[in-house]
Scaffold this motif. Structure first.
Motif, PDB file in Angstrom:
ATOM      1  N   ALA A 264      -3.876  -1.013  -7.713  1.00  0.00           N
ATOM      2  CA  ALA A 264      -2.969  -1.625  -6.729  1.00  0.00           C
ATOM      3  C   ALA A 264      -2.321  -2.884  -7.271  1.00  0.00           C
ATOM      4  N   GLY A 265      -2.116  -2.961  -8.565  1.00  0.00           N
ATOM      5  CA  GLY A 265      -1.526  -4.159  -9.164  1.00  0.00           C
ATOM      6  C   GLY A 265      -0.143  -4.485  -8.622  1.00  0.00           C
ATOM      7  N   GLY A 266       0.614  -3.470  -8.239  1.00  0.00           N
ATOM      8  CA  GLY A 266       1.963  -3.689  -7.723  1.00  0.00           C
ATOM      9  C   GLY A 266       2.033  -3.743  -6.205  1.00  0.00           C
ATOM     10  N   GLU A 267       0.894  -3.673  -5.534  1.00  0.00           N
ATOM     11  CA  GLU A 267       0.849  -3.676  -4.075  1.00  0.00           C
ATOM     12  C   GLU A 267       0.684  -5.110  -3.560  1.00  0.00           C
ATOM     13  N   SER A 268       0.789  -5.268  -2.244  1.00  0.00           N
ATOM     14  CA  SER A 268       0.561  -6.564  -1.616  1.00  0.00           C
ATOM     15  C   SER A 268      -0.928  -6.920  -1.671  1.00  0.00           C
ATOM     16  N   TYR A 269      -1.250  -8.143  -1.212  1.00  0.00           N
ATOM     17  CA  TYR A 269      -2.664  -8.520  -1.185  1.00  0.00           C
ATOM     18  C   TYR A 269      -3.453  -7.577  -0.286  1.00  0.00           C
ATOM     19  N   ASN A 270      -2.869  -7.146   0.823  1.00  0.00           N
ATOM     20  CA  ASN A 270      -3.545  -6.197   1.707  1.00  0.00           C
ATOM     21  C   ASN A 270      -3.871  -4.901   0.986  1.00  0.00           C
ATOM     22  N   GLY A 271      -2.955  -4.437   0.160  1.00  0.00           N
ATOM     23  CA  GLY A 271      -3.203  -3.223  -0.613  1.00  0.00           C
ATOM     24  C   GLY A 271      -4.326  -3.426  -1.622  1.00  0.00           C
ATOM     25  N   TYR A 314     -10.150  -5.230 -18.157  1.00  0.00           N
ATOM     26  CA  TYR A 314     -11.347  -6.074 -18.061  1.00  0.00           C
ATOM     27  C   TYR A 314     -11.405  -7.062 -19.220  1.00  0.00           C
ATOM     28  N   GLY A 315     -10.964  -6.651 -20.384  1.00  0.00           N
ATOM     29  CA  GLY A 315     -11.008  -7.521 -21.558  1.00  0.00           C
ATOM     30  C   GLY A 315      -9.799  -8.426 -21.692  1.00  0.00           C
ATOM     31  N   GLY A 316      -8.828  -8.322 -20.776  1.00  0.00           N
ATOM     32  CA  GLY A 316      -7.618  -9.144 -20.870  1.00  0.00           C
ATOM     33  C   GLY A 316      -7.510 -10.106 -19.696  1.00  0.00           C
ATOM     34  N   ASP A 317      -6.254 -10.421 -19.358  1.00  0.00           N
ATOM     35  CA  ASP A 317      -5.997 -11.344 -18.252  1.00  0.00           C
ATOM     36  C   ASP A 317      -5.839 -10.552 -16.954  1.00  0.00           C
ATOM     37  N   ILE A 318      -6.544 -10.971 -15.948  1.00  0.00           N
ATOM     38  CA  ILE A 318      -6.494 -10.312 -14.639  1.00  0.00           C
ATOM     39  C   ILE A 318      -5.835 -11.273 -13.648  1.00  0.00           C
ATOM     40  N   PRO A 319      -4.815 -10.839 -12.914  1.00  0.00           N
ATOM     41  CA  PRO A 319      -4.137 -11.709 -11.939  1.00  0.00           C
ATOM     42  C   PRO A 319      -5.116 -12.297 -10.916  1.00  0.00           C
ATOM     43  N   GLU A 320      -4.851 -13.539 -10.522  1.00  0.00           N
ATOM     44  CA  GLU A 320      -5.716 -14.230  -9.589  1.00  0.00           C
ATOM     45  C   GLU A 320      -5.813 -13.487  -8.244  1.00  0.00           C
ATOM     46  N   SER A 321      -4.722 -12.870  -7.796  1.00  0.00           N
ATOM     47  CA  SER A 321      -4.739 -12.151  -6.513  1.00  0.00           C
ATOM     48  C   SER A 321      -5.740 -10.998  -6.544  1.00  0.00           C
ATOM     49  N   CYS A 322      -5.898 -10.360  -7.694  1.00  0.00           N
ATOM     50  CA  CYS A 322      -6.872  -9.270  -7.819  1.00  0.00           C
ATOM     51  C   CYS A 322      -8.295  -9.820  -7.745  1.00  0.00           C
ATOM     52  N   GLY A 350      -4.208   9.344   7.210  1.00  0.00           N
ATOM     53  CA  GLY A 350      -5.079   8.182   7.130  1.00  0.00           C
ATOM     54  C   GLY A 350      -4.309   6.906   7.430  1.00  0.00           C
ATOM     55  N   LEU A 351      -4.899   5.779   7.096  1.00  0.00           N
ATOM     56  CA  LEU A 351      -4.288   4.479   7.323  1.00  0.00           C
ATOM     57  C   LEU A 351      -3.382   4.133   6.154  1.00  0.00           C
ATOM     58  N   LEU A 352      -2.098   3.960   6.438  1.00  0.00           N
ATOM     59  CA  LEU A 352      -1.127   3.671   5.383  1.00  0.00           C
ATOM     60  C   LEU A 352      -1.029   2.167   5.142  1.00  0.00           C
ATOM     61  N   ILE A 353      -1.272   1.749   3.911  1.00  0.00           N
ATOM     62  CA  ILE A 353      -1.081   0.356   3.498  1.00  0.00           C
ATOM     63  C   ILE A 353      -0.250   0.368   2.228  1.00  0.00           C
ATOM     64  N   ASP A 354       0.924  -0.229   2.314  1.00  0.00           N
ATOM     65  CA  ASP A 354       1.879  -0.199   1.197  1.00  0.00           C
ATOM     66  C   ASP A 354       2.180   1.252   0.816  1.00  0.00           C
ATOM     67  N   HIS A 355       1.850   1.655  -0.400  1.00  0.00           N
ATOM     68  CA  HIS A 355       2.184   3.010  -0.850  1.00  0.00           C
ATOM     69  C   HIS A 355       0.969   3.917  -0.924  1.00  0.00           C
ATOM     70  N   GLN A 356      -0.127   3.511  -0.326  1.00  0.00           N
ATOM     71  CA  GLN A 356      -1.352   4.308  -0.410  1.00  0.00           C
ATOM     72  C   GLN A 356      -1.934   4.548   0.988  1.00  0.00           C
ATOM     73  N   VAL A 357      -2.645   5.649   1.135  1.00  0.00           N
ATOM     74  CA  VAL A 357      -3.269   5.999   2.407  1.00  0.00           C
ATOM     75  C   VAL A 357      -4.778   5.975   2.228  1.00  0.00           C
ATOM     76  N   PHE A 358      -5.476   5.415   3.223  1.00  0.00           N
ATOM     77  CA  PHE A 358      -6.924   5.219   3.141  1.00  0.00           C
ATOM     78  C   PHE A 358      -7.617   5.966   4.276  1.00  0.00           C
ATOM     79  N   TRP A 359      -8.762   6.567   3.959  1.00  0.00           N
ATOM     80  CA  TRP A 359      -9.537   7.268   4.976  1.00  0.00           C
ATOM     81  C   TRP A 359     -11.032   7.276   4.645  1.00  0.00           C
TER      82      TRP A 359
END
Length: 359
Positions: A264-271, A314-322, A350-359
């Motif tokens: 979900a790197g390109g999704e919102s914080y909710n995603g 994991y071995g590189g830079d991970i965005p703070e939001s993640c 399911g529950l749609l958040i950004d471009h993904q659905v969760f169930w």
């Protein structure tokens, strides 16, 4: 219909008129027998009821007498209170028809005010709810009053900026709390003209009668709009209820942040939080492994873990939001409830958040 003193004056005038029409003087009346006098009066009354009639009708006389007595004594108006007589709930409709649109629900022990009645239906108001209810499930008159007295409760309406609730009914007693204006408290007992005992935080408190108004409260119905809003709020609350923190090490936090970036790197914080919550829901579930790493690397589960992308991130830079999303999910935060799956939107419910659905 004859009304009050005016009605009696009309009746008296009619009687005098009828006597004069019969050509009877005071001496005539005194000389007449009781039967003749009553017959004359009856004829006069009949003239008021029906001037074209030459004889008295006993039923009409009785009716006029009842009207006069009723107007003289005054009639007590029937109560407009209506109470619900069901075990759970009943429908309230837009029109007086079982096929009409439903506009709300009345629950057990709810009450309202009658607006109109026709054909076995009652149009009523209960709080914000206005509509037609089937009389089969309602109580009226004394039955409604009795039920209201049984299930209703007295409340105090606060009419000052802040009402002091005291431990004892005394101005010098300890204050246990303050209630803001327009709040309500359930009355336990009216002690005297100065003090009222109330239910305050499941305890007994005392308030000055000087600063409150007394009202009688009966439960009210709900409109369909209110029901939908409430259910939506309950659904959201369930989705965001904390699932409980899990104790993990720093490496697991970083690993989860890496997976979140990959999925979900390109999704919102909710995603991002939603992906982290799915992983943590699996960790908590007995149907899955009980560590973050074992869940992420379980066979055939997360493609980025299978193809090595998670390891590279994991071995590189991970965005703070993640990182923030990972830490929040580990602490028990969720926006997908107990969901344990997700995928790209388009072919699963399911529950749609950004471009993904969760169930």
């Amino acid at each position: 219909m004859l009304r009050g003193r005016k009605g009696y004056r009309i009746l008296l005038a009619g009687l005098i008129l009828s006597l004069s029409m019969l050509g009877m003087s005071r001496m005539d009346v005194q000389a007449a027998s009781r039967k003749e006098y009553l017959d004359s009066l009856n004829a006069g009354i009949m003239k008021i009821i029906d001037p074209t009639s030459d004889c008295a009708d006993e039923d009409a006389i009785q009716k006029l007498t009842e009207v006069s007595q009723r107007d003289g004594a005054g009639m007590e108006e029937e109560s407009d209170l209506v109470m619900v007589n069901v075990q759970v709930a009943m429908n309230v409709r837009e029109e007086a028809d079982e096929e009409s649109n439903k506009v709300g629900l009345l629950y057990k022990d709810c009450g309202g005010r009658i607006l109109e009645r026709k054909d076995g239906w009652t149009r009523l108001r209960s709080g914000d709810l206005v509509g037609w209810a089937n009389d089969e499930y309602l109580l009226f008159g004394q039955e409604a009053e009795d039920l209201a007295n049984e299930v209703g409760n007295l409340i105090v309406l606060i009419k000052t900026e802040a009402l002091c609730v005291r431990k004892e009914p005394d101005v010098d007693a300890q204050a246990v709390g303050f209630i803001p204006e327009d709040e309500e408290l359930e009355i336990i007992e009216m002690l005297d003209e100065d003090w009222i005992s109330v239910k305050y935080e499941e305890e007994v408190g005392y308030v000055s009668a000087e600063y409150v108004d007394i009202d009688f409260h009966i439960d009210e119905g709900e409109t369909m709009v209110a029901i939908q809003k409430r259910e939506e709020a309950e659904r959201k609350a369930k989705l965001t209820a904390n699932q409980g923190a899990v104790v993990v090490g720093g490496d697991d936090t970083r690993l989860l942040a890496a997976l979140i970036y990959c999925e979900a790197g390109g999704e919102s914080y909710n995603g991002k939080l939603a992906v982290g919550a799915v992983v943590m829901n699996r960790v908590r579930s007995p149907a899955y492994p009980n560590t973050i790493s074992s869940v992420i690397y379980a066979s055939g589960q997360f493609t980025p873990a299978i193809n090595g992308k998670v390891a590279r991130v994991y071995g590189g830079d991970i965005p703070e939001s993640c990182y923030q999303a990972a830490q929040a999910a580990i602490a028990g935060e969720t926006n997908v409830g107990g969901a344990t799956h997700f995928r790209r939107a388009g072919n699963h419910d399911g529950l749609l958040i950004d471009h993904q659905v969760f169930w």
